[in-house]
Design an enzyme around this catalytic site. Structure first.
Site, PDB file in Angstrom:
ATOM      1  N   ARG A  14     -19.547 -14.920  -1.794  1.00  0.00           N
ATOM      2  CA  ARG A  14     -18.299 -13.870  -1.724  1.00  0.00           C
ATOM      3  C   ARG A  14     -18.865 -12.359  -1.493  1.00  0.00           C
ATOM      4  NH1 ARG A  14     -16.514  -9.324  -4.280  1.00  0.00           N
ATOM      5  NH2 ARG A  14     -17.179 -10.305  -6.095  1.00  0.00           N
ATOM      6  N   ASP A  15     -19.218 -12.004  -2.470  1.00  0.00           N
ATOM      7  CA  ASP A  15     -19.656 -10.470  -2.857  1.00  0.00           C
ATOM      8  C   ASP A  15     -20.834 -10.308  -1.742  1.00  0.00           C
ATOM      9  OD1 ASP A  15     -19.854  -7.859  -3.648  1.00  0.00           O
ATOM     10  OD2 ASP A  15     -20.176  -8.361  -5.790  1.00  0.00           O
ATOM     11  N   HIS A 232     -22.270  -7.294 -14.055  1.00  0.00           N
ATOM     12  CA  HIS A 232     -22.094  -7.625 -12.571  1.00  0.00           C
ATOM     13  C   HIS A 232     -22.819  -6.465 -12.026  1.00  0.00           C
ATOM     14  CE1 HIS A 232     -20.088  -8.804  -8.831  1.00  0.00           C
ATOM     15  NE2 HIS A 232     -20.110  -7.688  -8.309  1.00  0.00           N
ATOM     16  N   HIS A 234     -25.072  -4.242  -9.329  1.00  0.00           N
ATOM     17  CA  HIS A 234     -25.653  -4.042  -8.045  1.00  0.00           C
ATOM     18  C   HIS A 234     -27.089  -3.294  -8.198  1.00  0.00           C
ATOM     19  CE1 HIS A 234     -22.365  -5.474  -5.377  1.00  0.00           C
ATOM     20  NE2 HIS A 234     -21.458  -5.414  -6.449  1.00  0.00           N
ATOM     21  N   CYS A 265     -20.328  -3.616  -1.166  1.00  0.00           N
ATOM     22  CA  CYS A 265     -18.705  -3.698  -1.236  1.00  0.00           C
ATOM     23  C   CYS A 265     -18.207  -2.874   0.040  1.00  0.00           C
ATOM     24  CB  CYS A 265     -18.295  -3.103  -2.330  1.00  0.00           C
ATOM     25  SG  CYS A 265     -16.482  -3.134  -2.391  1.00  0.00           S
TER      26      CYS A 265
HETATM   27  P1  HMG Z   1      -1.816  -3.179   1.528  1.00  0.00           P
HETATM   28  O1  HMG Z   1      -2.301  -3.125   3.119  1.00  0.00           O
HETATM   29  O2  HMG Z   1      -1.225  -2.210   0.822  1.00  0.00           O
HETATM   30  O3  HMG Z   1      -1.066  -4.622   1.440  1.00  0.00           O
HETATM   31  O4  HMG Z   1      -3.424  -4.028   0.807  1.00  0.00           O
HETATM   32  P2  HMG Z   1       0.278  -5.073   2.080  1.00  0.00           P
HETATM   33  O5  HMG Z   1       1.168  -5.902   0.903  1.00  0.00           O
HETATM   34  O6  HMG Z   1       1.007  -3.886   2.623  1.00  0.00           O
HETATM   35  O7  HMG Z   1       0.001  -6.138   3.295  1.00  0.00           O
HETATM   36  C1  HMG Z   1      -0.643  -5.672   4.297  1.00  0.00           C
HETATM   37  C2  HMG Z   1      -0.984  -6.817   5.116  1.00  0.00           C
HETATM   38  O8  HMG Z   1      -2.064  -7.661   4.591  1.00  0.00           O
HETATM   39  C3  HMG Z   1       0.186  -7.645   5.565  1.00  0.00           C
HETATM   40  O9  HMG Z   1       0.145  -8.369   6.762  1.00  0.00           O
HETATM   41  C4  HMG Z   1       0.166  -8.880   4.456  1.00  0.00           C
HETATM   42  O10 HMG Z   1       0.752  -9.912   4.686  1.00  0.00           O
HETATM   43  C5  HMG Z   1      -1.427  -9.002   4.386  1.00  0.00           C
HETATM   44  P3  HMG Z   1       0.545  -7.835   8.119  1.00  0.00           P
HETATM   45  O11 HMG Z   1       2.184  -7.856   7.795  1.00  0.00           O
HETATM   46  O12 HMG Z   1       0.433  -6.244   8.331  1.00  0.00           O
HETATM   47  O13 HMG Z   1       0.313  -8.870   9.350  1.00  0.00           O
HETATM   48  N1  HMG Z   1      -1.841  -9.581   3.082  1.00  0.00           N
HETATM   49  C6  HMG Z   1      -2.456 -10.568   2.908  1.00  0.00           C
HETATM   50  N2  HMG Z   1      -3.138 -11.519   3.913  1.00  0.00           N
HETATM   51  C7  HMG Z   1      -3.668 -12.305   3.096  1.00  0.00           C
HETATM   52  N3  HMG Z   1      -4.097 -12.528   1.850  1.00  0.00           N
HETATM   53  C8  HMG Z   1      -3.472 -11.738   0.872  1.00  0.00           C
HETATM   54  C9  HMG Z   1      -2.825 -10.544   1.446  1.00  0.00           C
HETATM   55  N4  HMG Z   1      -2.099  -9.617   0.722  1.00  0.00           N
HETATM   56  C10 HMG Z   1      -1.627  -8.980   1.857  1.00  0.00           C
HETATM   57  N5  HMG Z   1      -3.668 -11.797  -0.328  1.00  0.00           N
HETATM   58  C11 HMG Z   1      -4.430  -5.528  -0.373  1.00  0.00           C
HETATM   59  C12 HMG Z   1      -3.427  -4.330  -0.248  1.00  0.00           C
HETATM   60  C13 HMG Z   1      -4.727  -5.657  -1.953  1.00  0.00           C
HETATM   61  C14 HMG Z   1      -3.916  -6.933   0.190  1.00  0.00           C
HETATM   62  C15 HMG Z   1      -5.724  -5.229   0.176  1.00  0.00           C
HETATM   63  O14 HMG Z   1      -6.040  -3.785  -0.490  1.00  0.00           O
HETATM   64  C16 HMG Z   1      -6.637  -6.131  -0.018  1.00  0.00           C
HETATM   65  O15 HMG Z   1      -6.737  -7.166   0.537  1.00  0.00           O
HETATM   66  N6  HMG Z   1      -7.764  -5.616  -0.745  1.00  0.00           N
HETATM   67  C17 HMG Z   1      -8.958  -6.306  -0.968  1.00  0.00           C
HETATM   68  C18 HMG Z   1     -10.332  -5.672  -0.785  1.00  0.00           C
HETATM   69  C19 HMG Z   1     -11.500  -6.425  -1.066  1.00  0.00           C
HETATM   70  O16 HMG Z   1     -11.287  -7.814  -0.859  1.00  0.00           O
HETATM   71  N7  HMG Z   1     -12.428  -5.910  -1.579  1.00  0.00           N
HETATM   72  C20 HMG Z   1     -13.736  -6.691  -2.091  1.00  0.00           C
HETATM   73  C21 HMG Z   1     -13.645  -7.312  -3.195  1.00  0.00           C
HETATM   74  S1  HMG Z   1     -13.620  -6.377  -4.695  1.00  0.00           S
HETATM   75  C22 HMG Z   1     -15.359  -6.128  -4.992  1.00  0.00           C
HETATM   76  O17 HMG Z   1     -16.315  -6.426  -4.389  1.00  0.00           O
HETATM   77  C23 HMG Z   1     -15.835  -5.413  -6.320  1.00  0.00           C
HETATM   78  C24 HMG Z   1     -16.471  -6.493  -7.212  1.00  0.00           C
HETATM   79  O18 HMG Z   1     -17.548  -7.418  -6.611  1.00  0.00           O
HETATM   80  C25 HMG Z   1     -16.843  -5.984  -8.577  1.00  0.00           C
HETATM   81  C26 HMG Z   1     -18.085  -4.761  -8.403  1.00  0.00           C
HETATM   82  O19 HMG Z   1     -18.790  -4.944  -7.894  1.00  0.00           O
HETATM   83  O20 HMG Z   1     -17.351  -3.821  -8.878  1.00  0.00           O
HETATM   84  C27 HMG Z   1     -15.288  -7.766  -7.364  1.00  0.00           C
HETATM   85 MG    MG Z   2     -19.569  -6.476  -6.751  1.00  0.00          MG
END
Ligand code: HMG
Ligand code: MG
Length: 324
Positions: A14-15, A232, A234, A265
């Site tokens: 994932r990450d 966690h 990096h 990320c």
């Molecule tokens: P948004 O654009 O504000 O969401 O994003 P929305 O509700 O307006 O939806 C926009 C579009 O996305 C729509 O589709 C939704 O259906 C779709 P459209 O009508 O445009 O075709 N959608 C989805 N599709 C599939 N699955 C879903 C989903 N939700 C909406 N769950 C949102 C808000 C939260 C969805 C967006 O910002 C997002 O997906 N963010 C995730 C970012 C991410 O994955 N980042 C990496 C992981 S975190 C990380 O790495 C840190 C960590 O490792 C810890 C660390 O290191 O600190 C965990």
């Molecule tokens: Mg991370």
């Protein structure tokens, strides 16, 4: 905490892979998860149900879950495969696939009879900094919690365990240094909501032994049970292992890592991979801790995946061990 067992949460699939520019084939991802599951790892984060236009690399996570349910990888020990979920739409993909799931998964489920099963664990991910919350979740910290509440409630009703992440626990490229009190506040909220564990993300790897120690002590002094914390880290600046040592000395017994140090990320500029699983296991074993992980096997997986996706192996230990 005198317990000498450390749980390693492998986040490579994932990450690690979420940040790869070229789409990694589904079969490679599945093979990575299957190979990791033979190494003694007990938790392997397998994907994320996030918006595909935000993180295209994770768009095939429903296929990964369906595959894992249909063909549980052969493992010497029980393995949990959590998926990241940001909102209710994401949770739908983690729930048992009956009527309202994607057609491909439903079809697969019908044929193979896995319709009654879903993910056994999800992770929600919050930020301790407003700037990163906006970049990563497109909303403020407050709004993110409004969205997490029904996700956690529904997951728990369905028997799905929930882990919490806090990002930018040391400093944030958008908001500056993070006050430890803010991390305490977000961590407590995640635990109060029903997360069984909270993982502290130094997303950009800027922590050092001093700042990590100050944070750990702030959390413990505020009454957060250290058994519920994970680190966690990096490795952007090469400090992840020494920071893990500080977590360990403060009683933490859960650490996240990624094989071959894969990752970064997409919404944190400059962030590189997690501490390499090989390096973490080597370090933990060298100081007398037990992990249940076969270092040689996990090093082989690290060498294989680096080669498969054409990337430098960011572990120090893996290549050194295999060269012997
Ligand atoms: P948004 O654009 O504000 O969401 O994003 P929305 O509700 O307006 O939806 C926009 C579009 O996305 C729509 O589709 C939704 O259906 C779709 P459209 O009508 O445009 O075709 N959608 C989805 N599709 C599939 N699955 C879903 C989903 N939700 C909406 N769950 C949102 C808000 C939260 C969805 C967006 O910002 C997002 O997906 N963010 C995730 C970012 C991410 O994955 N980042 C990496 C992981 S975190 C990380 O790495 C840190 C960590 O490792 C810890 C660390 O290191 O600190 C965990
Ligand atoms: Mg991370």
């Amino acid at each position: 905490n005198n317990n000498d067992f450390v749980k390693i949460v492998e986040v490579g699939p994932r990450d690690g892979l979420q940040n790869e520019k070229a789409i990694v084939p589904l079969q490679t991802k599945i093979k990575l998860i299957e190979r990791l599951s033979t190494t003694g790892l007990r938790v392997i984060e397998a994907g994320s149900f996030v918006a595909p236009k935000w993180v295209p690399q994770m768009a095939d996570s429903t296929s990964i879950l369906a595959h894992l349910l249909r063909n549980p990888p052969p493992a010497p020990q029980p393995v949990t495969y959590p998926f990241l979920v940001p909102n209710l739409k994401g949770l739908e993909s983690a729930l048992p696939h009956n009527s309202n799931s994607g057609a491909a998964v439903a079809e697969e489920a019908e044929v193979k009879g896995v319709e009654s099963k879903g993910a056994s664990e999800i992770s929600i991910f919050a930020s301790a900094s407003e700037g990163f919350s906006l970049k990563n979740l497109n909303c403020s910290i407050a709004t993110s919690f409004d969205r997490f509440a029904p996700v956690v409630a529904k997951a728990l009703q369905n028997g799905i365990k929930v882990r919490g992440y806090v990002s930018m626990v040391i400093s944030c490229p958008y908001s500056g240094d993070t006050p430890p009190e803010k991390v305490v506040e977000v961590t407590k909220r995640l635990l109060d909501m029903g997360c069984y564990e909270v993982s502290l993300g130094d997303t950009t790897g800027v922590g050092n032994p001093y700042t990590v120690d100050v944070l750990m002590k702030a959390l413990i002094e505020a009454g957060v049970p250290v058994e519920k914390l994970a680190c966690h880290f990096h490795d952007t600046y090469g400090q992840a292992i020494v920071n893990c040592m500080v977590g360990l000395a403060n009683g933490v017994r859960v650490f996240d890592s990624s094989v071959a140090g894969l990752g970064g990320c997409p919404y944190a500029k400059g962030a590189t991979g997690n501490v390499a699983t090989e390096d973490l296991v080597y370090f933990l074993h060298s100081v007398g801790m037990k992990t249940g992980v076969d270092l040689e096997k996990v090093s082989e997986v690290g060498a294989w995946i680096s080669d498969a996706i054409g990337r430098k192996n960011n572990s120090k230990v893996g290549p050194a061990l295999l060269a012997r």
